[in-house]
Scaffold this motif. Sequence first.
Motif, PDB file in Angstrom:
ATOM      1  N   LEU A   1       0.829  -1.208   0.000  1.00  0.00           N
ATOM      2  CA  LEU A   1       0.000   0.000   0.000  1.00  0.00           C
ATOM      3  C   LEU A   1       0.862   1.257   0.000  1.00  0.00           C
ATOM      4  CD1 LEU A   1      -2.744  -1.153   2.523  1.00  0.00           C
ATOM      5  CD2 LEU A   1      -2.818  -1.185   0.008  1.00  0.00           C
ATOM      6  N   LYS A   2       1.958   1.229   0.732  1.00  0.00           N
ATOM      7  CA  LYS A   2       2.893   2.360   0.733  1.00  0.00           C
ATOM      8  C   LYS A   2       3.568   2.496  -0.630  1.00  0.00           C
ATOM      9  CE  LYS A   2       3.819   2.283   5.666  1.00  0.00           C
ATOM     10  NZ  LYS A   2       4.816   2.101   6.726  1.00  0.00           N
ATOM     11  N   TYR A   3       3.862   1.358  -1.241  1.00  0.00           N
ATOM     12  CA  TYR A   3       4.441   1.358  -2.584  1.00  0.00           C
ATOM     13  C   TYR A   3       3.509   2.081  -3.558  1.00  0.00           C
ATOM     14  CZ  TYR A   3       5.496  -0.503  -7.232  1.00  0.00           C
ATOM     15  OH  TYR A   3       5.751  -0.630  -8.581  1.00  0.00           O
ATOM     16  N   LEU A   4       2.238   1.734  -3.543  1.00  0.00           N
ATOM     17  CA  LEU A   4       1.256   2.361  -4.438  1.00  0.00           C
ATOM     18  C   LEU A   4       1.142   3.861  -4.189  1.00  0.00           C
ATOM     19  CD1 LEU A   4      -1.670  -0.219  -4.509  1.00  0.00           C
ATOM     20  CD2 LEU A   4       0.003   0.254  -6.314  1.00  0.00           C
ATOM     21  N   ARG A   5       1.225   4.254  -2.945  1.00  0.00           N
ATOM     22  CA  ARG A   5       1.121   5.673  -2.603  1.00  0.00           C
ATOM     23  C   ARG A   5       2.369   6.432  -3.061  1.00  0.00           C
ATOM     24  NH1 ARG A   5      -1.143   5.237   2.229  1.00  0.00           N
ATOM     25  NH2 ARG A   5       0.815   4.925   3.307  1.00  0.00           N
ATOM     26  N   PHE A   6       3.542   5.850  -2.889  1.00  0.00           N
ATOM     27  CA  PHE A   6       4.773   6.552  -3.256  1.00  0.00           C
ATOM     28  C   PHE A   6       4.979   6.569  -4.771  1.00  0.00           C
ATOM     29  CE2 PHE A   6       9.384   6.902  -3.952  1.00  0.00           C
ATOM     30  CZ  PHE A   6       9.609   8.104  -3.305  1.00  0.00           C
ATOM     31  N   PHE A   7       4.873   5.397  -5.394  1.00  0.00           N
ATOM     32  CA  PHE A   7       5.073   5.309  -6.847  1.00  0.00           C
ATOM     33  C   PHE A   7       3.720   5.508  -7.531  1.00  0.00           C
ATOM     34  CE2 PHE A   7       8.789   3.060  -5.210  1.00  0.00           C
ATOM     35  CZ  PHE A   7       9.786   3.736  -5.894  1.00  0.00           C
ATOM     36  N   ASP A   8       3.318   6.756  -7.611  1.00  0.00           N
ATOM     37  CA  ASP A   8       1.994   7.112  -8.112  1.00  0.00           C
ATOM     38  C   ASP A   8       1.937   7.247  -9.631  1.00  0.00           C
ATOM     39  OD1 ASP A   8       3.392   9.464  -8.521  1.00  0.00           O
ATOM     40  OD2 ASP A   8       2.236  10.631  -7.079  1.00  0.00           O
ATOM     41  N   GLY A   9       3.087   7.141 -10.301  1.00  0.00           N
ATOM     42  CA  GLY A   9       3.127   7.260 -11.748  1.00  0.00           C
ATOM     43  C   GLY A   9       3.187   8.691 -12.241  1.00  0.00           C
ATOM     44  N   GLN A  10       3.030   9.638 -11.352  1.00  0.00           N
ATOM     45  CA  GLN A  10       3.095  11.054 -11.705  1.00  0.00           C
ATOM     46  C   GLN A  10       4.406  11.655 -11.197  1.00  0.00           C
ATOM     47  OE1 GLN A  10       0.588  12.413 -13.567  1.00  0.00           O
ATOM     48  NE2 GLN A  10      -0.169  10.320 -13.592  1.00  0.00           N
ATOM     49  N   ARG A  11       4.451  11.855  -9.887  1.00  0.00           N
ATOM     50  CA  ARG A  11       5.645  12.438  -9.274  1.00  0.00           C
ATOM     51  C   ARG A  11       6.787  11.410  -9.219  1.00  0.00           C
ATOM     52  NH1 ARG A  11       7.582  16.529  -6.775  1.00  0.00           N
ATOM     53  NH2 ARG A  11       9.034  16.271  -5.062  1.00  0.00           N
ATOM     54  N   ASN A  12       6.467  10.211  -8.803  1.00  0.00           N
ATOM     55  CA  ASN A  12       7.469   9.157  -8.648  1.00  0.00           C
ATOM     56  C   ASN A  12       7.042   7.946  -9.470  1.00  0.00           C
ATOM     57  OD1 ASN A  12       8.838  10.760  -6.684  1.00  0.00           O
ATOM     58  ND2 ASN A  12       7.289  10.144  -5.213  1.00  0.00           N
ATOM     59  N   ARG A  13       7.989   7.440 -10.267  1.00  0.00           N
ATOM     60  CA  ARG A  13       7.672   6.335 -11.173  1.00  0.00           C
ATOM     61  C   ARG A  13       8.581   5.141 -10.936  1.00  0.00           C
ATOM     62  NH1 ARG A  13       8.770   8.474 -16.674  1.00  0.00           N
ATOM     63  NH2 ARG A  13      10.146   9.901 -15.596  1.00  0.00           N
ATOM     64  N   HIS A  14       8.019   3.967 -11.103  1.00  0.00           N
ATOM     65  CA  HIS A  14       8.776   2.720 -11.057  1.00  0.00           C
ATOM     66  C   HIS A  14       8.695   2.100 -12.442  1.00  0.00           C
ATOM     67  CE1 HIS A  14       8.812  -1.784  -9.839  1.00  0.00           C
ATOM     68  NE2 HIS A  14       9.971  -1.416 -10.334  1.00  0.00           N
ATOM     69  N   ILE A  15       9.837   1.928 -13.071  1.00  0.00           N
ATOM     70  CA  ILE A  15       9.916   1.338 -14.402  1.00  0.00           C
ATOM     71  C   ILE A  15      10.509  -0.060 -14.260  1.00  0.00           C
ATOM     72  CG2 ILE A  15      10.958   1.535 -16.694  1.00  0.00           C
ATOM     73  CD1 ILE A  15      10.832   4.619 -16.231  1.00  0.00           C
ATOM     74  N   LYS A  16       9.795  -1.043 -14.743  1.00  0.00           N
ATOM     75  CA  LYS A  16      10.183  -2.444 -14.558  1.00  0.00           C
ATOM     76  C   LYS A  16      11.177  -2.891 -15.623  1.00  0.00           C
ATOM     77  CE  LYS A  16       5.883  -3.441 -12.185  1.00  0.00           C
ATOM     78  NZ  LYS A  16       5.342  -2.101 -12.117  1.00  0.00           N
ATOM     79  N   LYS A  17      12.318  -2.239 -15.645  1.00  0.00           N
ATOM     80  CA  LYS A  17      13.413  -2.567 -16.557  1.00  0.00           C
ATOM     81  C   LYS A  17      14.688  -2.690 -15.741  1.00  0.00           C
ATOM     82  CE  LYS A  17      12.185  -2.084 -21.021  1.00  0.00           C
ATOM     83  NZ  LYS A  17      12.501  -3.029 -22.048  1.00  0.00           N
ATOM     84  N   ALA A  18      15.594  -3.542 -16.215  1.00  0.00           N
ATOM     85  CA  ALA A  18      16.908  -3.675 -15.599  1.00  0.00           C
ATOM     86  C   ALA A  18      17.858  -2.677 -16.241  1.00  0.00           C
ATOM     87  CB  ALA A  18      17.429  -5.095 -15.794  1.00  0.00           C
ATOM     88  N   ILE A  19      18.919  -2.371 -15.534  1.00  0.00           N
ATOM     89  CA  ILE A  19      19.964  -1.489 -16.046  1.00  0.00           C
ATOM     90  C   ILE A  19      21.190  -2.362 -16.315  1.00  0.00           C
ATOM     91  CG2 ILE A  19      20.823  -0.879 -13.746  1.00  0.00           C
ATOM     92  CD1 ILE A  19      20.631   1.554 -16.643  1.00  0.00           C
ATOM     93  N   GLY A  20      21.876  -2.092 -17.376  1.00  0.00           N
ATOM     94  CA  GLY A  20      23.069  -2.874 -17.687  1.00  0.00           C
ATOM     95  C   GLY A  20      23.354  -2.851 -19.161  1.00  0.00           C
ATOM     96  N   TYR A  21      23.696  -4.015 -19.699  1.00  0.00           N
ATOM     97  CA  TYR A  21      23.962  -4.126 -21.121  1.00  0.00           C
ATOM     98  C   TYR A  21      22.619  -4.156 -21.851  1.00  0.00           C
ATOM     99  CZ  TYR A  21      28.371  -5.765 -19.170  1.00  0.00           C
ATOM    100  OH  TYR A  21      29.522  -5.879 -18.451  1.00  0.00           O
ATOM    101  N   PRO A  22      22.417  -3.282 -22.831  1.00  0.00           N
ATOM    102  CA  PRO A  22      21.126  -3.236 -23.523  1.00  0.00           C
ATOM    103  C   PRO A  22      20.773  -4.569 -24.190  1.00  0.00           C
ATOM    104  CG  PRO A  22      22.499  -1.359 -24.137  1.00  0.00           C
ATOM    105  CD  PRO A  22      23.361  -2.294 -23.341  1.00  0.00           C
TER     106      PRO A  22
END
Length: 160
Positions: A102-123
Motif C-alpha cells: 500500500l505504501k508502494y502504491l502511494r509513493f510510486f503514483d506514476g506522476q511524481r514518482n515512477r517505477h519502471i520495470k526494466k533492468a539497467i546494464g547491457y542493452p
Amino acid sequence: MALYPFEFRPSATNDLVRIGASYDGGYVVPERTIYATRGILSFGLSDDWEFEDELSRKSGAYVVCFDPNVTWTFWVRRFIVKMYRGLIGLDFQHFSRGMRFLKYLRFFDGQRNRHIKKAIGYPNSVAISLPQAIEVANLDEPLFLKMDIEGCEYRVLLDL
C-alpha cells in the motif's frame, strides 16, 4: 580503460548526513548534494525506498526507479510470507512489512514518482543502458544517481 575503486572516493567529506533507513538501504551523502538535486534516478528497489522517499522530501526532486523484479508476483509472495511469519511468530512487525504494498502504491503514483520495470546494464530485451535510462526518466538535472543492484553496478561504470 580500467577503472579503480579509489577513483570513486569522495574528495570532500565534511558535510556528510545519513539519508534513508538506519540499517541496510540508508546511505551517507554530502548534505550540499541534497539541496542541489532536481531528479533522483534509482536502480534497485525491492521493498525499501526509504532513501528515495527522504531524499525526495528534502530536495523536492522527482524519483524514477528501475527494478524489473518488483512486480505483482513479488508483492503477492511478499504478502503471503510476511503474513504467515506474523501469524506463526505473532510478530506484528511482519504484518506491517506485509502491508508495504500500500505504501508502494502511494509513493510510486506514476506522476511524481515512477517505477519502471526494466533492468539497467547491457542493452538487450530486458535491460537498458544508463544513457537510455536517463532519457526514459526525463528528469530535471542535476540528477542524484543511486545504485544498489547487487554487483551489476560494474555494468554501467564506463557510462558514468
